[in-house]
Design an enzyme around this catalytic site. Structure first.
Site, PDB file in Angstrom:
ATOM      1  N   HIS A 127       0.845  -1.195   0.000  1.00 43.83           N
ATOM      2  CA  HIS A 127       0.000   0.000   0.000  1.00 43.83           C
ATOM      3  C   HIS A 127       0.882   1.247   0.000  1.00 43.83           C
ATOM      4  O   HIS A 127       1.950   1.270   0.607  1.00 43.83           O
ATOM      5  CB  HIS A 127      -0.921  -0.004   1.220  1.00 43.83           C
ATOM      6  CG  HIS A 127      -2.018   1.005   1.139  1.00 43.83           C
ATOM      7  ND1 HIS A 127      -1.821   2.341   1.409  1.00 43.83           N
ATOM      8  CD2 HIS A 127      -3.331   0.876   0.800  1.00 43.83           C
ATOM      9  CE1 HIS A 127      -2.958   2.993   1.246  1.00 43.83           C
ATOM     10  NE2 HIS A 127      -3.897   2.127   0.882  1.00 43.83           N
ATOM     11  N   GLU A 169      -3.739   2.374  -7.276  1.00 42.30           N
ATOM     12  CA  GLU A 169      -4.168   3.472  -6.408  1.00 42.30           C
ATOM     13  C   GLU A 169      -3.287   4.687  -6.663  1.00 42.30           C
ATOM     14  O   GLU A 169      -2.169   4.759  -6.155  1.00 42.30           O
ATOM     15  CB  GLU A 169      -4.122   3.061  -4.938  1.00 42.30           C
ATOM     16  CG  GLU A 169      -2.918   2.201  -4.545  1.00 42.30           C
ATOM     17  CD  GLU A 169      -2.696   2.184  -3.047  1.00 42.30           C
ATOM     18  OE1 GLU A 169      -3.668   2.316  -2.302  1.00 42.30           O
ATOM     19  OE2 GLU A 169      -1.527   2.072  -2.642  1.00 42.30           O
TER      20      GLU A 169
END
Length: 654
Positions: free
Chosen positions: A495, A567
């Protein structure tokens, strides 16, 4: 073609901007024919019943890009109010603060009609600024104006560049029936063509010749074909420059085994007026000079009826004569009755818009056909096989080749008690979802207890991070073995927050990916660029490096088990979001990259999610994109909005 419709989206509390076709005749401030207004009622009523705030857009006439009182939609608002049985608010403007204020004051279940869209010069030019303004008024665009589907205007095509566009019920019906007769007709298939010009029907004849068994030709256009065969047509209307083309079409039909049926007699007169002398002549005997054919004759009527008798599919576009004058309306009327009779026998019968629809209305037969199109030019172009911009701009029903995923990353939120309470709500609300996978990733402290609630349920348990070793002196870390024992099925790795705050690099992340796979769990590998990298044009370079190194050492079968989440770092927690086009561009790039790294079959199996400020008001535009297989949701996964996201995803699945 399968398009998303108004049924596929949640309208409760939403602002819906709806393009309708209220181009109706108005005289002395009174609507003379409300057929088109009535045609839009089912879609409008449905939106109101669902609790939407409805904003209507339409044109009327050709006001040349500036206000013109005779083309005002004020009389339409009055008639629509009467038909709906409720007030329709009207704003005599198409842009500006007056429009914004009226929209802001609109309540659920209320309707607002804006002034004629063509009072603004940007409408017919598909001005992006005008489209953007209209899009800013709403959450979703509903296109129910088939009559303008062949035009790329701001109100039907431009808006769809900024907010998702779905079909209304009328548009859905038009697409359904015209697709059936254009692409998949039941045989025998008979096409009946009329009207004035061969040039208007060239595309239709050429395209439908590939599928039709017979083409019956009447109307003024028949005389161009008859002259091409050497017949005497007197003063009948002929397109002299299309005679050679007519010969070519007749030859082409012969080669393809398609029967072209031309009239054998005609009703002729010297003037196009009511009450003039008329007579019937056989085509082989020729039409005298000074006389013109204005309708098909009685023998032709019987011939056409016979050629129609066994049809299972019929398309009719164009009248057989000057039907507006009763003296020359019999051919059109009898053909209409013959086609209507076939409908009762179970045939699919479609009437093109324009003059054909007007003729059907004149004879009181509008409900005797499978479908009467509301678009003249639009139906013609559809039958020609052209892609209509007003249909192309409507979101496609997603063809699911990979099982979609909706994953919630709770990050460092929710205590154990809060997590248990919220996941119990999700289980209750989403217990029947089978079409796609739902994953929740609570904090480590809540994994065990949330896992117990989810055991045997349709919602999967995910973790937000992992270390790559099973055990050892790694203070504060969680191993794959520990997650496996709890029942974790998905693990987020790489992430952007861990890359940025904890300085995790691609090699470190790759070791995590392999460790997760080794324990039979599914890694969700996050990739994405910063704002600085995007502005420097480095998006693809950054993403390629992250994907290649994240997949390093994985064979095809292992690669297929990995889920990627694109993302864009600049959109995470910022409230900013990549446009659907920006997101799709990167997703398509990743899939192409995977096909180069492995092969197309492997690339086509790997699911790629989007993550970055996903919310209910932007999710639909993202999830309908071809290469977006779901969402990795942050803040919106902590609230009931996650349930709404699931409903949106459910709506797009074909």
């Amino acid at each position: 073609m399968e398009k998303m419709t108004i049924r596929d989206v949640d309208l409760k509390g939403k602002r819906v901007i709806m393009r309708v076709d209220f181009n109706v005749p108005v005289k002395d401030g009174v609507v003379q024919d409300d057929t088109r207004i009535r045609a839009a009622l089912p879609t409008i009523k449905y939106a109101l019943e669902q609790g939407a705030k409805v904003i209507l857009l339409s044109h009327l006439g050709r006001p040349k890009g500036e206000p013109s009182p005779e083309f005002s939609l004020a009389p339409v608002a009055k008639r629509l109010s009467e038909l709906l049985g409720k007030e329709v608010k009207f704003v005599p403007a198409v842009v500006g603060d007056e429009v914004k204020k009226a929209v802001e004051e609109l309540k659920e279940g209320e309707v607002l009609l804006l002034e004629n869209t063509r009072f603004h010069p940007g409408e017919t030019k598909n001005d992006p600024e005008l489209a953007k303004f209209w899009a800013s008024l709403a959450d979703i665009h509903v296109n129910d104006a088939f009559g303008t589907a062949h035009r790329a205007h701001a109100s039907n095509v431009g808006i769809a560049q900024f907010i998702p566009s779905v079909a209304g019920f009328l548009m859905e019906k038009e697409i359904k029936f015209l697709s059936k007769v254009t692409y998949n007709p039941e045989k025998p298939y008979v096409v009946v063509l009329g009207g004035a010009k061969v040039s208007d029907k060239i595309g239709v004849i050429t395209n439908l010749m590939e599928k039709a068994d017979r083409i019956l030709i009447g109307g003024a256009m028949m005389f161009t074909f008859l002259k091409a065969l050497g017949k005497e047509v007197g003063s009948s209307r002929v397109e002299e420059d299309k005679i050679d083309l007519a010969k070519e079409l007749l030859e082409k039909a012969k080669e393809k085994g398609v029967e072209i049926v031309l009239p054998v007699d005609a009703v002729i007169a010297q003037k196009i007026e009511p009450g003039v002398e008329k007579k019937v002549v056989r085509i082989d005997d020729g039409i005298p000079e000074g006389w013109m054919g204005l309708d098909i004759g009685p023998e032709t009527i019987e011939l056409f009826k016979q050629k129609l008798s066994d049809a299972k599919t019929v398309v009719w576009n164009g009248p057989m004569g000057v039907f507006e004058i009763d003296d020359f309306a019999e051919g059109t009327k009898q053909v209409a009755l013959a086609i209507a009779a076939l409908t009762e026998k179970g045939a699919i019968t479609v009437v093109g818009g324009g003059d054909s629809a007007a003729a059907v209305n004149k004879f009181g037969l509008e409900d005797k056909f499978s479908h009467v199109s509301t678009g003249g030019g639009a139906s013609l172009e559809f039958l020609e096989g052209k892609e209509l911009p007003g249909i192309a701009s409507i979101a496609d029903k997603k063809k699911i080749t990979r099982k979609l995923i909706l994953a919630g990353n709770w990050k460092m939120h929710k205590t154990i008690s809060e997590a248990k309470k919220f996941v119990s709500l999700l289980v209750n609300e989403l217990h029947d979802v089978k079409e796609f996978e739902i994953v929740v990733c609570p904090p480590f402290t809540a994994l065990s207890e949330v896992g117990e609630i989810l055991s045997g349920r349709n919602i999967k348990l995910g973790a937000q991070n992992v270390f790559y070793e099973d055990q050892g002196a790694f203070t504060g870390e969680i191993s794959p073995l520990m997650l496996q024992e709890i029942g974790v099925e998905y693990v987020i790795v790489g992430h952007s927050e861990r890359r940025r705050i904890f300085k995790e690099d691609d090699e470190f992340i790759n070791r995590k990916v392999k460790a997760v796979l080794e324990k039979g769990m599914t890694p969700i590998l996050c990739v994405g660029e910063t704002l600085e990298e995007r502005e420097k044009g480095l998006t693809f370079c950054v993403v390629e490096k992250q994907v290649r190194e994240g997949f390093y050492g994985l064979d095809k079968e292992e690669a297929k088990r990995v889920v990627i989440a694109y993302e864009p770092v600049w959109a995470i927690g910022t409230g900013r979001v990549a446009t659907p086009q920006q997101a799709q561009e990167v997703h398509a790039f990743i899939r192409k990259l995977l096909s180069e790294m492995y092969d197309e079959e492997t690339a086509g199996s790997i699911r790629i999610l989007y993550g970055g400020s996903i919310k209910p008001d932007n999710f639909l535009g993202l999830i309908v994109q071809k290469d977006i297989d779901g969402g990795l949701v942050g803040g919106a996964s902590l609230k009931e909005s996650f349930i709404e996201l699931a409903r949106i995803m459910r709506g797009v699945i074909s």
